[in-house]
Design a protein around this motif. Structure first.
Motif, PDB file in Angstrom:
ATOM      1  N   ALA A 101      -0.623 144.524 -71.571  1.00  0.00           N
ATOM      2  CA  ALA A 101      -1.037 144.427 -70.170  1.00  0.00           C
ATOM      3  C   ALA A 101      -1.487 145.815 -69.738  1.00  0.00           C
ATOM      4  CB  ALA A 101       0.100 143.934 -69.290  1.00  0.00           C
ATOM      5  N   HIS A 108       4.107 144.396 -73.354  1.00  0.00           N
ATOM      6  CA  HIS A 108       4.955 143.740 -72.352  1.00  0.00           C
ATOM      7  C   HIS A 108       6.302 143.309 -72.934  1.00  0.00           C
ATOM      8  CE1 HIS A 108       5.432 142.400 -68.357  1.00  0.00           C
ATOM      9  NE2 HIS A 108       4.151 142.178 -68.116  1.00  0.00           N
ATOM     10  N   CYS A 147      -2.339 148.494 -66.346  1.00  0.00           N
ATOM     11  CA  CYS A 147      -2.341 148.844 -64.924  1.00  0.00           C
ATOM     12  C   CYS A 147      -3.051 150.184 -64.771  1.00  0.00           C
ATOM     13  CB  CYS A 147      -0.912 148.912 -64.366  1.00  0.00           C
ATOM     14  SG  CYS A 147       0.222 150.001 -65.262  1.00  0.00           S
ATOM     15  N   ASP A 166       8.748 145.748 -68.466  1.00  0.00           N
ATOM     16  CA  ASP A 166       8.036 144.965 -67.475  1.00  0.00           C
ATOM     17  C   ASP A 166       7.129 145.865 -66.631  1.00  0.00           C
ATOM     18  OD1 ASP A 166       9.243 142.597 -68.301  1.00  0.00           O
ATOM     19  OD2 ASP A 166      11.009 142.994 -67.064  1.00  0.00           O
ATOM     20  N   GLY A 167       6.447 145.248 -65.682  1.00  0.00           N
ATOM     21  CA  GLY A 167       5.489 145.992 -64.871  1.00  0.00           C
ATOM     22  C   GLY A 167       6.114 147.098 -64.046  1.00  0.00           C
ATOM     23  N   GLY A 190       4.606 150.663 -64.179  1.00  0.00           N
ATOM     24  CA  GLY A 190       4.107 151.229 -62.932  1.00  0.00           C
ATOM     25  C   GLY A 190       4.797 152.526 -62.566  1.00  0.00           C
TER      26      GLY A 190
END
Length: 490
Positions: free
Chosen positions: A285, A461, A287, A465-466, A470
């Motif tokens: 993933a 992932h 970001c 987790d995000g 982040g």
């Protein structure tokens, strides 16, 4: 002497005039008792078992599973009073060496021909006549009514020595009927659904039911009818498309003969294998965030000015970003890890071996700065410069290209703003850095022109987790915008 009687589909009541054979409960050669259920049929109202009013040996069956019969049509014939299977049903239906199974049931029928109506006595255990030995002479056939002599798809039977009879035309997997790989009748939610499928020539055995345990619903049949209609409408277009496809294929074949073919080998082949494996194995993933790099560029200029004309090598932006990454990985060690798929374990690595992407004439390579977490920005910059020179001259050793735990990709040198990098397998993350360029930015509540960079983090992932990803990316952006934040970790 045995008498062969014909049992016809009885009146099913409630004005019903036809029924569909769902499942045969007996086979040719079976011994049946009076009022024993012999076939399962389905009408527009229900699914029922039909009892046979005669006791004896089944000599023929009429109709395969899925066949619709009208009331009064022959279902099967029974040799009443027979002590062995009549030879008329099949040359191999007689007993072996004269041996046979006796029929214990009375020869007279019950006279009950209504569905669900019988004597109430328990059904006798089914017995099968032993197959005739290969080459044995068949016993003389008793007189058989014309209805029983008529050939039927499932009437004739073929014996394999020591096995049960299989009706002609009943291939393996079709004797009991297979629906979606499961033996037995097709399960539908109501007889009306079966009738709807029959009216539109939809084969229920080819449908996968969406109901509980694969039960076929009205919506499943409606969808099949709609797909069949679309297929018919598409046939003319398909024909035209086929002609166009043939023409395209001819042109493509001619063009392929003139195309240049470049083998995927060496560095290019290794890169292709690693990137393909990364895409296949890692659920990644991405970001990203825009950051104001004005203060970072000012800090770099101050560092290089302080070193003087001969004070040592200049500190690059990449070296500063690498040092920021090592500080961020100390805060978020989840991203400095790998996944052991065989053991189903996340392996957190103690040291940071920082890889950086370098474009060379031979292809993309990723040299590794060993123990980057123990180095300052100047040391990291010097090692990056040394490894980059070796990469350009093609003198990097395998040890200098392997063992990385995190990769930094500065694609800004190609003049692009952003990217979604592919993780360098088997690592867990990669930080991408776009070009730093003047852009309008709100600074201290006012619109100003600032040096802005886009940062992107692609991560596995499975390892985090995000929120973790982040947090890592936000810390990196904070250090870029306010280099003093980094001083806390030095």
């Amino acid at each position: 002497m045995a008498q062969v009687l014909e049992f016809k589909l009885p009146d099913l009541g409630e004005g019903l005039t036809e029924a569909e054979i769902v499942r045969w409960l007996v086979e040719v050669g079976d011994v049946v008792a009076i009022d024993q259920p012999v076939v399962e049929v389905e009408t527009a109202k229900a699914m029922v078992e039909v009892p046979c009013p005669y006791g004896g040996v089944v000599t023929a069956r009429f109709g395969e599973e899925g066949t619709e019969l009208p009331v009064g049509a022959p279902l099967l014939t029974v040799a009443v009073g027979a002590t062995e299977a009549p030879a008329s049903s099949s040359p191999a239906s007689s007993g072996e060496d004269g041996a046979s199974s006796a029929v214990d049931e009375p020869s007279a029928g019950s006279g009950n021909v209504l569905v669900g109506y019988g004597t109430g006595a328990p059904a006798a255990r089914r017995r099968r006549i032993r197959p005739e030995r290969v080459g044995a002479t068949a016993a003389p056939a008793p007189a058989v009514p014309a209805a029983a002599q008529a050939p039927a798809p499932a009437a004739a039977s073929v014996f394999v020595s020591g096995s049960a009879p299989v009706g002609a035309g009943e291939a393996a997997g079709e004797v009991n009927g297979e629906a979606n790989g499961r033996p037995g009748p097709v399960a539908v939610i109501s007889p009306l659904v079966r009738r709807l499928a029959r009216q539109h020539e939809i084969d229920l055995r080819r449908l996968t039911g969406s109901g509980p345990d694969g039960l076929i619903l009205r919506s499943d049949v409606d969808s099949a009818i709609r797909r069949a209609g679309e297929a018919v409408e598409a046939e003319p277009r398909t024909a035209a498309a086929s002609v166009a496809a043939e023409a395209t294929a001819v042109r493509a074949g001619a063009a392929a003969q003139d195309a240049e073919r470049i083998p995927l080998r060496g560095v290019r082949g290794a890169v292709a294998d690693k990137l393909s494996r990364s895409r296949t194995e890692i659920p990644d993933a991405t970001c990203w965030v825009d950051a104001d790099a004005t203060e970072l560029m000012a800090a770099r200029a101050a560092m290089n000015a302080a070193s003087g004309p001969s004070g040592g090598p200049k500190v690059s932006v990449l070296a500063l970003l690498a040092r920021i990454c090592t500080a961020a990985l100390a805060r978020y060690p989840e991203l400095n890890s790998t996944v052991d798929t065989a053991a189903r374990e996340i392996v957190r690595l103690p040291g940071v071996h920082l890889g950086f992407a370098a474009q060379t004439e031979r292809g993309l390579v990723v040299p590794v700065v060993r123990d980057a977490h123990t180095r300052n920005a100047e040391s990291i910059g010097a090692e990056i410069a040394r490894l980059t020179e070796l990469a350009r001259t093609g003198k990097l050793s395998p040890a200098q290209l392997t063992g990385g735990t995190f990769t930094l990709n500065n694609y800004g040198v190609f003049g692009v703003d952003g990217s979604t990098p592919i993780i360098n397998h088997p690592e867990a993350a990669m930080l991408g850095v776009g070009r730093i360029m003047p852009k309008p930015w709100v600074h201290n509540g006012e619109l100003a022109v600032r040096q802005v960079v886009q940062l992107s983090l692609t991560f596995d992932h499975r390892v985090c987790d995000g929120g973790t990803a982040g947090g890592f990316l936000r810390y990196v952006a904070d250090c870029v915008e306010q280099p003093a934040v980094l001083l806390r970790t030095l």
